[in-house]
Design a protein around this motif. Structure first.
Motif, PDB file in Angstrom:
ATOM      1  N   PRO A   1     -11.584 -34.022  -8.572  1.00 50.06           N
ATOM      2  CA  PRO A   1     -12.778 -33.195  -8.777  1.00 50.06           C
ATOM      3  C   PRO A   1     -12.619 -32.539 -10.259  1.00 50.06           C
ATOM      4  O   PRO A   1     -11.561 -31.966 -10.662  1.00 50.06           O
ATOM      5  CB  PRO A   1     -12.665 -32.198  -7.935  1.00 50.06           C
ATOM      6  CG  PRO A   1     -12.130 -32.918  -6.631  1.00 50.06           C
ATOM      7  CD  PRO A   1     -10.796 -33.559  -7.358  1.00 50.06           C
ATOM      8  N   GLY A   2     -13.793 -32.476 -10.674  1.00 48.26           N
ATOM      9  CA  GLY A   2     -13.917 -32.007 -12.121  1.00 48.26           C
ATOM     10  C   GLY A   2     -13.403 -32.930 -13.364  1.00 48.26           C
ATOM     11  O   GLY A   2     -13.574 -32.426 -14.495  1.00 48.26           O
TER      12      GLY A   2
ATOM     13  N   SER B   1     -17.564 -33.902 -15.024  1.00 46.57           N
ATOM     14  CA  SER B   1     -17.643 -32.643 -13.896  1.00 46.57           C
ATOM     15  C   SER B   1     -17.907 -33.507 -12.431  1.00 46.57           C
ATOM     16  O   SER B   1     -18.677 -32.887 -11.850  1.00 46.57           O
ATOM     17  CB  SER B   1     -18.696 -31.790 -14.034  1.00 46.57           C
ATOM     18  OG  SER B   1     -18.634 -31.168 -15.297  1.00 46.57           O
ATOM     19  N   LEU B   2     -17.102 -34.529 -12.309  1.00 48.27           N
ATOM     20  CA  LEU B   2     -17.181 -35.257 -10.992  1.00 48.27           C
ATOM     21  C   LEU B   2     -16.909 -34.195  -9.878  1.00 48.27           C
ATOM     22  O   LEU B   2     -16.072 -33.597  -9.730  1.00 48.27           O
ATOM     23  CB  LEU B   2     -16.378 -36.389 -10.850  1.00 48.27           C
ATOM     24  CG  LEU B   2     -17.014 -37.466 -11.965  1.00 48.27           C
ATOM     25  CD1 LEU B   2     -15.980 -38.595 -12.195  1.00 48.27           C
ATOM     26  CD2 LEU B   2     -18.086 -38.233 -11.019  1.00 48.27           C
TER      27      LEU B   2
ATOM     28  N   THR C   1     -18.514 -39.691  -5.027  1.00 49.52           N
ATOM     29  CA  THR C   1     -17.746 -41.107  -4.582  1.00 49.52           C
ATOM     30  C   THR C   1     -18.772 -42.012  -3.903  1.00 49.52           C
ATOM     31  O   THR C   1     -19.487 -41.684  -3.190  1.00 49.52           O
ATOM     32  CB  THR C   1     -16.840 -40.485  -3.610  1.00 49.52           C
ATOM     33  OG1 THR C   1     -15.885 -39.858  -3.847  1.00 49.52           O
ATOM     34  CG2 THR C   1     -16.096 -41.707  -2.592  1.00 49.52           C
ATOM     35  N   ALA C   2     -18.729 -43.284  -4.411  1.00 50.46           N
ATOM     36  CA  ALA C   2     -19.687 -44.337  -3.964  1.00 50.46           C
ATOM     37  C   ALA C   2     -19.206 -45.520  -4.732  1.00 50.46           C
ATOM     38  O   ALA C   2     -18.345 -45.491  -5.677  1.00 50.46           O
ATOM     39  CB  ALA C   2     -21.002 -43.965  -4.366  1.00 50.46           C
ATOM     40  N   VAL C   3     -19.786 -46.767  -4.245  1.00 49.68           N
ATOM     41  CA  VAL C   3     -19.803 -47.938  -5.212  1.00 49.68           C
ATOM     42  C   VAL C   3     -20.794 -47.765  -6.306  1.00 49.68           C
ATOM     43  O   VAL C   3     -21.996 -47.450  -5.721  1.00 49.68           O
ATOM     44  CB  VAL C   3     -19.662 -49.261  -4.358  1.00 49.68           C
ATOM     45  CG1 VAL C   3     -19.868 -50.472  -5.251  1.00 49.68           C
ATOM     46  CG2 VAL C   3     -18.740 -49.129  -3.397  1.00 49.68           C
ATOM     47  N   TYR C   4     -20.560 -48.118  -7.420  1.00 45.82           N
ATOM     48  CA  TYR C   4     -21.634 -47.924  -8.558  1.00 45.82           C
ATOM     49  C   TYR C   4     -22.112 -49.305  -9.084  1.00 45.82           C
ATOM     50  O   TYR C   4     -21.215 -50.002  -9.149  1.00 45.82           O
ATOM     51  CB  TYR C   4     -21.088 -47.051  -9.649  1.00 45.82           C
ATOM     52  CG  TYR C   4     -21.330 -45.388  -9.531  1.00 45.82           C
ATOM     53  CD1 TYR C   4     -20.294 -44.978  -8.334  1.00 45.82           C
ATOM     54  CD2 TYR C   4     -21.971 -44.779  -9.995  1.00 45.82           C
ATOM     55  CE1 TYR C   4     -20.346 -43.597  -8.192  1.00 45.82           C
ATOM     56  CE2 TYR C   4     -22.162 -43.361  -9.697  1.00 45.82           C
ATOM     57  CZ  TYR C   4     -21.072 -42.984  -8.788  1.00 45.82           C
ATOM     58  OH  TYR C   4     -21.139 -41.659  -8.624  1.00 45.82           O
TER      59      TYR C   4
ATOM     60  N   VAL D   1     -16.262 -45.686  -7.240  1.00 41.93           N
ATOM     61  CA  VAL D   1     -15.738 -44.357  -7.679  1.00 41.93           C
ATOM     62  C   VAL D   1     -15.478 -43.637  -6.678  1.00 41.93           C
ATOM     63  O   VAL D   1     -16.078 -43.351  -5.735  1.00 41.93           O
ATOM     64  CB  VAL D   1     -16.834 -43.736  -8.667  1.00 41.93           C
ATOM     65  CG1 VAL D   1     -16.425 -42.549  -9.222  1.00 41.93           C
ATOM     66  CG2 VAL D   1     -17.146 -44.636  -9.993  1.00 41.93           C
ATOM     67  N   THR D   2     -14.005 -42.959  -6.559  1.00 43.78           N
ATOM     68  CA  THR D   2     -13.707 -42.045  -5.720  1.00 43.78           C
ATOM     69  C   THR D   2     -13.080 -40.885  -6.259  1.00 43.78           C
ATOM     70  O   THR D   2     -12.200 -40.835  -7.248  1.00 43.78           O
ATOM     71  CB  THR D   2     -12.466 -42.761  -4.909  1.00 43.78           C
ATOM     72  OG1 THR D   2     -12.762 -43.844  -4.335  1.00 43.78           O
ATOM     73  CG2 THR D   2     -11.954 -41.839  -3.901  1.00 43.78           C
ATOM     74  N   VAL D   3     -13.713 -39.662  -5.773  1.00 48.10           N
ATOM     75  CA  VAL D   3     -13.529 -38.428  -6.301  1.00 48.10           C
ATOM     76  C   VAL D   3     -12.742 -37.636  -5.341  1.00 48.10           C
ATOM     77  O   VAL D   3     -13.218 -37.404  -4.280  1.00 48.10           O
ATOM     78  CB  VAL D   3     -14.691 -37.691  -6.755  1.00 48.10           C
ATOM     79  CG1 VAL D   3     -14.409 -36.167  -7.615  1.00 48.10           C
ATOM     80  CG2 VAL D   3     -15.581 -38.604  -7.950  1.00 48.10           C
ATOM     81  N   SER D   4     -11.554 -37.475  -5.412  1.00 47.79           N
ATOM     82  CA  SER D   4     -10.511 -36.726  -4.526  1.00 47.79           C
ATOM     83  C   SER D   4      -9.486 -36.108  -4.943  1.00 47.79           C
ATOM     84  O   SER D   4      -8.729 -36.624  -5.995  1.00 47.79           O
ATOM     85  CB  SER D   4     -10.268 -37.722  -3.504  1.00 47.79           C
ATOM     86  OG  SER D   4      -9.105 -37.332  -2.505  1.00 47.79           O
TER      87      SER D   4
END
Length: 115
Positions: free
Chosen positions: A14-15, A84-85, A90-93, A111-114
């Protein structure tokens, strides 16, 4: 053969930031409206950002001020700069090219934001 290939996805905290790329082949993407969509399991695909052939842009409210769509016509590529994610990003883009005679999707990039 008309093709779109996305790249640049991955795991980010994140961020953090990522830049997605969508490379076109078999056509000139400068003549089309290019868009980025995203999808999570069980939800409909949603528009994230769009750039027209005249370089007009628009964004989903949830990403305004954080994401930027751009194109490099010389490289026949469209980009999505994501800053600034958040975990909700989080998703498939997916990349999309649309015109009168074309409506083409790429295969998607995760894309995974974790933390």
């Amino acid at each position: 053969q008309v093709q779109l290939v996305e790249s640049g996805g991955g795991l980010v905290q994140p961020g953090g930031s990522l830049r997605l790329s969508c490379a076109g082949s078999g056509f000139s993407l400068s003549s089309y409206t290019m868009s980025w969509y995203r999808q999570t399991p069980g939800k409909e695909r949603e528009l994230v950002a769009r750039i027209t052939s005249a370089d007009n842009t628009n964004y989903a409210d949830s990403v305004k001020g954080r994401f930027t769509i751009s194109r490099d016509n010389g490289k026949n590529t469209v980009y999505l700069q994501m800053n600034s994610l958040k975990p909700d990003d989080t998703a498939v883009y997916y990349c999309n090219a649309k015109g009168i005679w074309l409506d083409k999707w790429g295969q998607g990039t995760q894309v995974t934001v974790s933390s």
